[in-house]
Write a protein that holds these residues in place. Structure first.
Motif, PDB file in Angstrom:
ATOM      1  N   TYR A 175       0.860  -1.180   0.000  1.00 13.69           N
ATOM      2  CA  TYR A 175       0.000   0.000   0.000  1.00 13.69           C
ATOM      3  C   TYR A 175       0.894   1.227   0.000  1.00 13.69           C
ATOM      4  CZ  TYR A 175      -3.403  -3.439   1.515  1.00 13.69           C
ATOM      5  OH  TYR A 175      -4.199  -4.550   1.597  1.00 13.69           O
ATOM      6  N   GLY A 176       0.768   2.011  -1.036  1.00 10.46           N
ATOM      7  CA  GLY A 176       1.542   3.240  -1.146  1.00 10.46           C
ATOM      8  C   GLY A 176       0.632   4.402  -1.486  1.00 10.46           C
ATOM      9  N   THR A 194      -3.063  13.202   9.078  1.00 12.80           N
ATOM     10  CA  THR A 194      -2.821  12.655   7.747  1.00 12.80           C
ATOM     11  C   THR A 194      -3.656  13.395   6.708  1.00 12.80           C
ATOM     12  OG1 THR A 194      -4.459  10.949   8.144  1.00 12.80           O
ATOM     13  CG2 THR A 194      -2.160  10.373   8.561  1.00 12.80           C
ATOM     14  N   GLU A 195      -3.920  14.639   6.988  1.00  9.19           N
ATOM     15  CA  GLU A 195      -4.585  15.586   6.114  1.00  9.19           C
ATOM     16  C   GLU A 195      -6.006  15.187   5.768  1.00  9.19           C
ATOM     17  OE1 GLU A 195      -1.684  15.839   3.126  1.00  9.19           O
ATOM     18  OE2 GLU A 195      -0.319  16.943   4.381  1.00  9.19           O
ATOM     19  N   ASN A 196      -6.218  14.373   4.764  1.00  7.05           N
ATOM     20  CA  ASN A 196      -7.567  14.109   4.283  1.00  7.05           C
ATOM     21  C   ASN A 196      -8.195  12.856   4.859  1.00  7.05           C
ATOM     22  OD1 ASN A 196      -7.497  16.359   2.594  1.00  7.05           O
ATOM     23  ND2 ASN A 196      -6.394  15.224   1.042  1.00  7.05           N
ATOM     24  N   ALA A 197      -7.446  12.026   5.497  1.00  8.51           N
ATOM     25  CA  ALA A 197      -7.956  10.740   5.962  1.00  8.51           C
ATOM     26  C   ALA A 197      -8.805  10.902   7.220  1.00  8.51           C
ATOM     27  CB  ALA A 197      -6.802   9.787   6.245  1.00  8.51           C
ATOM     28  N   GLU A 198      -9.966  10.283   7.204  1.00 11.24           N
ATOM     29  CA  GLU A 198     -10.808  10.264   8.387  1.00 11.24           C
ATOM     30  C   GLU A 198     -10.452   9.061   9.267  1.00 11.24           C
ATOM     31  OE1 GLU A 198     -15.549  10.008   9.543  1.00 11.24           O
ATOM     32  OE2 GLU A 198     -14.949  10.231   7.469  1.00 11.24           O
ATOM     33  N   TRP A 199     -10.052   7.961   8.640  1.00 10.95           N
ATOM     34  CA  TRP A 199      -9.684   6.733   9.355  1.00 10.95           C
ATOM     35  C   TRP A 199      -8.202   6.459   9.150  1.00 10.95           C
ATOM     36  CZ3 TRP A 199     -12.987   4.077  12.438  1.00 10.95           C
ATOM     37  CH2 TRP A 199     -14.350   4.356  12.299  1.00 10.95           C
ATOM     38  N   THR A 200      -7.525   6.076  10.226  1.00 13.06           N
ATOM     39  CA  THR A 200      -6.116   5.686  10.190  1.00 13.06           C
ATOM     40  C   THR A 200      -6.009   4.278  10.745  1.00 13.06           C
ATOM     41  OG1 THR A 200      -5.488   7.980  10.570  1.00 13.06           O
ATOM     42  CG2 THR A 200      -3.804   6.331  10.937  1.00 13.06           C
ATOM     43  N   THR A 201      -5.115   3.472  10.189  1.00 12.76           N
ATOM     44  CA  THR A 201      -4.985   2.077  10.601  1.00 12.76           C
ATOM     45  C   THR A 201      -3.729   1.886  11.445  1.00 12.76           C
ATOM     46  OG1 THR A 201      -6.040   1.474   8.534  1.00 12.76           O
ATOM     47  CG2 THR A 201      -4.987  -0.286   9.763  1.00 12.76           C
ATOM     48  N   TYR A 202      -3.882   1.131  12.527  1.00 11.43           N
ATOM     49  CA  TYR A 202      -2.777   0.820  13.430  1.00 11.43           C
ATOM     50  C   TYR A 202      -2.693  -0.688  13.625  1.00 11.43           C
ATOM     51  CZ  TYR A 202      -2.778   5.735  14.748  1.00 11.43           C
ATOM     52  OH  TYR A 202      -2.710   7.095  14.728  1.00 11.43           O
ATOM     53  N   VAL A 203      -1.465  -1.175  13.816  1.00 13.44           N
ATOM     54  CA  VAL A 203      -1.216  -2.561  14.206  1.00 13.44           C
ATOM     55  C   VAL A 203      -0.786  -2.531  15.660  1.00 13.44           C
ATOM     56  CG1 VAL A 203       0.319  -4.521  13.892  1.00 13.44           C
ATOM     57  CG2 VAL A 203      -0.571  -3.342  11.913  1.00 13.44           C
ATOM     58  N   TYR A 204      -1.447  -3.332  16.480  1.00 10.69           N
ATOM     59  CA  TYR A 204      -1.111  -3.433  17.901  1.00 10.69           C
ATOM     60  C   TYR A 204      -0.437  -4.773  18.152  1.00 10.69           C
ATOM     61  CZ  TYR A 204      -3.988   0.606  18.975  1.00 10.69           C
ATOM     62  OH  TYR A 204      -4.498   1.873  19.036  1.00 10.69           O
ATOM     63  N   TYR A 256      -0.284   5.224   4.548  1.00  9.27           N
ATOM     64  CA  TYR A 256      -1.107   5.148   3.336  1.00  9.27           C
ATOM     65  C   TYR A 256      -2.146   4.036   3.372  1.00  9.27           C
ATOM     66  CZ  TYR A 256       2.282   8.412   1.467  1.00  9.27           C
ATOM     67  OH  TYR A 256       3.089   9.494   1.276  1.00  9.27           O
ATOM     68  N   PHE A 257      -2.419   3.477   4.525  1.00  7.38           N
ATOM     69  CA  PHE A 257      -3.507   2.502   4.658  1.00  7.38           C
ATOM     70  C   PHE A 257      -4.639   3.237   5.383  1.00  7.38           C
ATOM     71  CE2 PHE A 257      -5.960  -1.091   6.027  1.00  7.38           C
ATOM     72  CZ  PHE A 257      -5.737  -2.045   5.056  1.00  7.38           C
ATOM     73  N   ASP A 258      -5.321   4.093   4.627  1.00  9.41           N
ATOM     74  CA  ASP A 258      -6.400   4.900   5.194  1.00  9.41           C
ATOM     75  C   ASP A 258      -7.504   5.082   4.164  1.00  9.41           C
ATOM     76  OD1 ASP A 258      -5.476   6.923   3.424  1.00  9.41           O
ATOM     77  OD2 ASP A 258      -4.137   7.700   4.960  1.00  9.41           O
ATOM     78  N   ASP A 259      -8.570   5.740   4.571  1.00  3.87           N
ATOM     79  CA  ASP A 259      -9.721   5.884   3.682  1.00  3.87           C
ATOM     80  C   ASP A 259      -9.503   6.917   2.587  1.00  3.87           C
ATOM     81  OD1 ASP A 259      -9.749   7.891   5.594  1.00  3.87           O
ATOM     82  OD2 ASP A 259     -11.929   8.090   5.551  1.00  3.87           O
ATOM     83  N   TRP A 260      -8.450   7.716   2.660  1.00  3.23           N
ATOM     84  CA  TRP A 260      -8.156   8.656   1.582  1.00  3.23           C
ATOM     85  C   TRP A 260      -7.442   7.946   0.433  1.00  3.23           C
ATOM     86  CZ3 TRP A 260      -9.629  12.978  -0.389  1.00  3.23           C
ATOM     87  CH2 TRP A 260      -8.816  13.653  -1.292  1.00  3.23           C
ATOM     88  N   GLN A 261      -6.556   7.013   0.745  1.00  6.46           N
ATOM     89  CA  GLN A 261      -5.775   6.331  -0.284  1.00  6.46           C
ATOM     90  C   GLN A 261      -6.487   5.115  -0.863  1.00  6.46           C
ATOM     91  OE1 GLN A 261      -2.962   7.482  -1.553  1.00  6.46           O
ATOM     92  NE2 GLN A 261      -2.950   9.207  -0.164  1.00  6.46           N
ATOM     93  N   LEU A 262      -7.336   4.476  -0.081  1.00  9.82           N
ATOM     94  CA  LEU A 262      -8.022   3.264  -0.539  1.00  9.82           C
ATOM     95  C   LEU A 262      -9.502   3.567  -0.745  1.00  9.82           C
ATOM     96  CD1 LEU A 262      -6.368   0.800   1.969  1.00  9.82           C
ATOM     97  CD2 LEU A 262      -5.797   1.106  -0.430  1.00  9.82           C
ATOM     98  N   PRO A 263     -10.014   3.335  -1.945  1.00 10.58           N
ATOM     99  CA  PRO A 263     -11.417   3.672  -2.213  1.00 10.58           C
ATOM    100  C   PRO A 263     -12.413   2.876  -1.373  1.00 10.58           C
ATOM    101  CG  PRO A 263     -10.343   2.756  -4.171  1.00 10.58           C
ATOM    102  CD  PRO A 263      -9.323   2.823  -3.092  1.00 10.58           C
TER     103      PRO A 263
END
Length: 194
Positions: free
Chosen positions: A8-9, A106-116, A127-134
């Motif tokens: 994911y880029g 992350t500017e435009n992203a509403e959701w951000t993904t984290y690994v715990y 770049y694994f967020d709702d702005w980069q992935l449709p």
């Protein structure tokens, strides 16, 4: 196992906060002119340091946009930032979560993904967020389903790990408030003593 290898880029360009970029450019130009034309050597040092910090920040942003990304493979998941790469093997991964982004970092992203991981530490996936992935939520569900085969255990919540996650989140907030208070105190001392 097939189907886990993913990368994911940057797919969509990120919007630039133009007023912030403009202020940075104006400060940089002013400091460059001030340090190159000021005959007093004692005032040059601070200007050079601030100019170097602004240039370093610009280089990090450019490196992150070119190099940043999330790489998923059979061995684990990696988050590649501007300078370093952090990797978690599937046995270390406790959960992959999408969280609302309250600060808008992350500017435009509403959701951000984290690994715990099992210690409660988190790692943001660039770049694994709702702005980069449709279709972000479907992609996240697909990643969780594909990675469940490699983890060896089901996606289940464990109370002791959830407590560690909450404790680390609380510690992040406390340290953030301490840093803000220290900066305000330093600024107030600088203003009052100057």
């Amino acid at each position: 196992m097939i189907g886990i290898e993913r990368a994911y880029g940057r797919r969509r360009t990120l919007s630039i906060v133009w007023w912030q970029a403009g202020i940075n450019v104006l400060i940089g130009v002013y400091l460059f002119l001030e340090t190159s034309t000021n005959p007093y050597g004692s005032q040059r040092g601070a200007g050079i340091v601030i100019l170097a910090l602004l240039l370093g920040r610009a280089v990090l942003v450019l490196l992150y946009r070119q190099r940043g990304g999330t790489i998923v493979g059979a061995q684990g998941i990696s988050a590649r930032n501007a300078v370093r790469t952090a990797t978690r093997t599937w046995h270390d991964v406790y959960d992959i979560r999408a969280e609302l982004n309250p600060s808008g970092r992350t500017e435009n992203a509403e959701w951000t993904t984290y690994v715990y991981d099992s210690d409660g530490r988190r790692m943001r996936l660039p770049y694994f967020d709702d702005w980069q992935l449709p279709d972000f939520h479907a992609e996240l569900a697909g990643l969780r389903a594909a990675s469940a085969l490699h983890r060896g255990v089901a996606w289940e919540l464990r109370p002791e790990v959830e407590d560690r996650i909450l404790r680390r989140a609380r510690d992040r907030k406390v340290w953030g408030m301490v840093c803000i208070a220290a900066f305000i105190a330093l600024f107030a001392a600088f203003v009052l003593l100057a």
